[in-house]
Design a protein around this motif. Structure first.
Motif, mmCIF file in Angstrom:
data_model
loop_
_atom_site.group_PDB
_atom_site.id
_atom_site.type_symbol
_atom_site.label_atom_id
_atom_site.label_comp_id
_atom_site.label_asym_id
_atom_site.label_seq_id
_atom_site.Cartn_x
_atom_site.Cartn_y
_atom_site.Cartn_z
ATOM 1 N N ARG A 17 0.826 -1.202 0.000
ATOM 2 C CA ARG A 17 0.000 0.000 0.000
ATOM 3 C C ARG A 17 0.868 1.263 0.000
ATOM 4 O O ARG A 17 0.566 2.233 -0.686
ATOM 5 N N SER A 18 1.959 1.256 0.793
ATOM 6 C CA SER A 18 2.834 2.427 0.834
ATOM 7 C C SER A 18 3.494 2.663 -0.516
ATOM 8 O O SER A 18 3.619 3.803 -0.961
ATOM 9 N N ASN A 19 3.913 1.582 -1.170
ATOM 10 C CA ASN A 19 4.516 1.722 -2.490
ATOM 11 C C ASN A 19 3.516 2.256 -3.503
ATOM 12 O O ASN A 19 3.834 3.141 -4.308
ATOM 13 N N SER A 20 2.300 1.722 -3.466
ATOM 14 C CA SER A 20 1.281 2.193 -4.399
ATOM 15 C C SER A 20 0.917 3.640 -4.113
ATOM 16 O O SER A 20 0.674 4.427 -5.035
ATOM 17 N N LYS A 24 1.250 6.700 -6.724
ATOM 18 C CA LYS A 24 0.086 7.534 -7.022
ATOM 19 C C LYS A 24 0.408 9.009 -6.824
ATOM 20 O O LYS A 24 0.040 9.863 -7.634
ATOM 21 N N THR A 25 1.104 9.305 -5.731
ATOM 22 C CA THR A 25 1.501 10.691 -5.483
ATOM 23 C C THR A 25 2.469 11.183 -6.544
ATOM 24 O O THR A 25 2.375 12.328 -7.025
ATOM 25 N N PHE A 26 3.412 10.315 -6.936
ATOM 26 C CA PHE A 26 4.380 10.696 -7.959
ATOM 27 C C PHE A 26 3.695 10.990 -9.289
ATOM 28 O O PHE A 26 3.996 11.989 -9.955
ATOM 29 N N LEU A 27 2.775 10.120 -9.684
ATOM 30 C CA LEU A 27 2.063 10.331 -10.950
ATOM 31 C C LEU A 27 1.161 11.557 -10.888
ATOM 32 O O LEU A 27 0.978 12.259 -11.881
ATOM 33 N N ARG A 28 0.606 11.814 -9.714
ATOM 34 C CA ARG A 28 -0.289 12.959 -9.571
ATOM 35 C C ARG A 28 0.457 14.279 -9.746
ATOM 36 O O ARG A 28 -0.054 15.228 -10.352
ATOM 37 N N TYR A 33 7.428 17.416 -10.388
ATOM 38 C CA TYR A 33 8.720 16.737 -10.273
ATOM 39 C C TYR A 33 9.582 16.984 -11.503
ATOM 40 O O TYR A 33 10.808 17.105 -11.414
ATOM 41 N N LEU A 34 8.925 17.042 -12.670
ATOM 42 C CA LEU A 34 9.662 17.299 -13.902
ATOM 43 C C LEU A 34 10.286 18.695 -13.885
ATOM 44 O O LEU A 34 11.410 18.884 -14.378
ATOM 45 N N LEU A 35 9.572 19.657 -13.306
ATOM 46 C CA LEU A 35 10.119 21.012 -13.208
ATOM 47 C C LEU A 35 11.323 21.067 -12.267
ATOM 48 O O LEU A 35 12.163 21.969 -12.373
ATOM 49 N N MET A 36 11.417 20.115 -11.352
ATOM 50 C CA MET A 36 12.552 20.077 -10.427
ATOM 51 C C MET A 36 13.822 19.562 -11.080
ATOM 52 O O MET A 36 14.934 19.831 -10.590
ATOM 53 N N VAL A 37 13.693 18.833 -12.176
ATOM 54 C CA VAL A 37 14.847 18.164 -12.789
ATOM 55 C C VAL A 37 15.951 19.147 -13.183
ATOM 56 O O VAL A 37 17.133 18.917 -12.858
ATOM 57 N N PRO A 38 15.664 20.287 -13.881
ATOM 58 C CA PRO A 38 16.765 21.205 -14.240
ATOM 59 C C PRO A 38 17.522 21.727 -13.030
ATOM 60 O O PRO A 38 18.755 21.820 -13.052
ATOM 61 N N GLY A 39 16.798 22.064 -11.950
ATOM 62 C CA GLY A 39 17.476 22.547 -10.749
ATOM 63 C C GLY A 39 18.340 21.477 -10.114
ATOM 64 O O GLY A 39 19.464 21.755 -9.677
ATOM 65 N N ILE A 40 17.826 20.241 -10.051
ATOM 66 C CA ILE A 40 18.607 19.139 -9.475
ATOM 67 C C ILE A 40 19.856 18.872 -10.305
ATOM 68 O O ILE A 40 20.955 18.687 -9.767
ATOM 69 N N VAL A 41 19.700 18.861 -11.632
ATOM 70 C CA VAL A 41 20.847 18.634 -12.521
ATOM 71 C C VAL A 41 21.885 19.737 -12.357
ATOM 72 O O VAL A 41 23.097 19.482 -12.321
ATOM 73 N N TYR A 42 21.404 20.985 -12.225
ATOM 74 C CA TYR A 42 22.330 22.115 -12.048
ATOM 75 C C TYR A 42 23.174 21.935 -10.799
ATOM 76 O O TYR A 42 24.414 22.098 -10.835
ATOM 77 N N TYR A 43 22.541 21.611 -9.676
ATOM 78 C CA TYR A 43 23.293 21.469 -8.426
ATOM 79 C C TYR A 43 24.203 20.247 -8.461
ATOM 80 O O TYR A 43 25.302 20.263 -7.890
#
Length: 319
Positions: A17-20, A24-28, A33-43
């Motif tokens: 249940r925790s994994n699901s 679900k939260t990730f897909l929602r 999360y995609l907008l976070m990728v450039p900042g994470i890559v930069y750092y």
């Protein structure tokens, strides 16, 4: 036995249940999360991966052998720094210039934000904001060009004016007595307008009902300023102060390097300009890398200490 069996059999279900729930939260929120990728890559690329280069500070780096093939020398590079006759002067100049920036640059930001907050004529307020924000977008080379046009020895506008009036020769750019004041004043002119933006945002978040209640109680503008406005921006002020204390070993390399000349080295030469000369001009990388490690350790200690002190005096700190 049945209770034990029930407990054991329920564990995989909880994990499933925790994994699901996680997916679900990730897909929602996948687009966030995609907008976070450039900042994470930069750092990762510009802040964390270069940390592996810190090993150069403990080696006698050779370009031909590379970082891993160079000879280990332990703390010899740090001994070279601390025993250098230039180190006390470099450290003193760096700390003094940084402290002057903190003492004299933060108050103008607050004062300008308070004045802009009191302006009720929108068109006048926009003009003042544009004029004060503009210098922030100028490079230090352009700023130095403007200063040079006014204070160039023998040919500047102000120096010529002084000479024509019979007041003697005005020497500002190459005078060690005025160099630090010149750095601080030009930094105030360049950064005050932009620095006020943060305080204006903090002022806009103050509940206007507090002012209305103060008016009902008979408080004037000065009382409202002292009891409502200033406490409302106190947390922001403390936060920015902690961040500036963490950069106290930097002292603004770009500005200092551009304004620096041979006649003001005794009061203007800082750690970063020394690192630039040793590392870039003389192609000696190990000792400047050790100096960078020293600066980072001191900066981290200052941030932690300032954060603890801010919490003791009633602030929230950074964490």
């Amino acid at each position: 036995m049945r209770a034990d069996a029930t407990t054991i059999s329920s564990e995989p279900i909880v994990k499933k249940r925790s994994n699901s729930s996680f997916w679900k939260t990730f897909l929602r929120y996948k687009w966030l999360y995609l907008l976070m990728v450039p900042g994470i890559v930069y750092y990762l690329v510009y802040h964390y991966v270069p940390m592996f280069g810190l090993v150069v500070a403990f080696k006698k780096y050779n370009l031909m052998k590379g970082m891993w093939g160079s000879e280990w020398v332990g703390f010899d590079n740090f001994r070279t720094i601390f025993t250098s006759p230039e180190f006390p002067s470099l450290l003193r100049n760096t700390i003094l210039i940084s402290v002057y920036r903190i003492l004299f640059n933060m108050v103008p930001d607050v004062l300008l934000a308070l004045m802009l907050n009191e302006i009720r004529v929108n068109w006048f307020k926009r003009i003042v904001q544009t004029i004060t924000y503009g210098p922030h977008f100028l490079s230090w080379i352009i700023v130095y060009g403007l200063v040079f046009s006014f204070f160039a020895p023998g040919a500047g506008l102000v120096t010529t004016f002084f000479r024509d009036l019979g007041w003697g020769e005005l020497d500002v750019l190459a005078n060690s007595e005025y160099f630090r004041s010149l750095l601080v004043s030009t930094d105030i002119w360049k950064s005050t307008g932009f620095g006020a933006i943060i305080y204006l945002a903090a002022l806009s978040s103050i509940n206007h009902e507090l002012y209305e209640a103060a008016v009902v109680d008979g408080a004037g503008r000065w009382r409202q300023l002292w009891h409502i406005t200033l406490p409302g921006i106190r947390e922001v002020f403390i936060l920015l102060l902690i961040l500036r204390i963490g950069h106290i070993m930097d002292a603004g390399f770009e500005q200092v390097y551009i304004f620096l000349n041979a006649r003001v080295y005794d009061v203007g030469d800082i750690l970063d300009t020394w690192i630039f000369r040793r590392g870039i001009e003389q192609m000696e990388f190990s000792v400047p890398a050790a100096m960078g490690v020293f600066k980072s350790v001191i900066g981290l200690a200052l941030v932690i200490g300032a954060n603890k002190l801010a919490k003791k005096v009633g602030g929230s700190g950074i964490w």
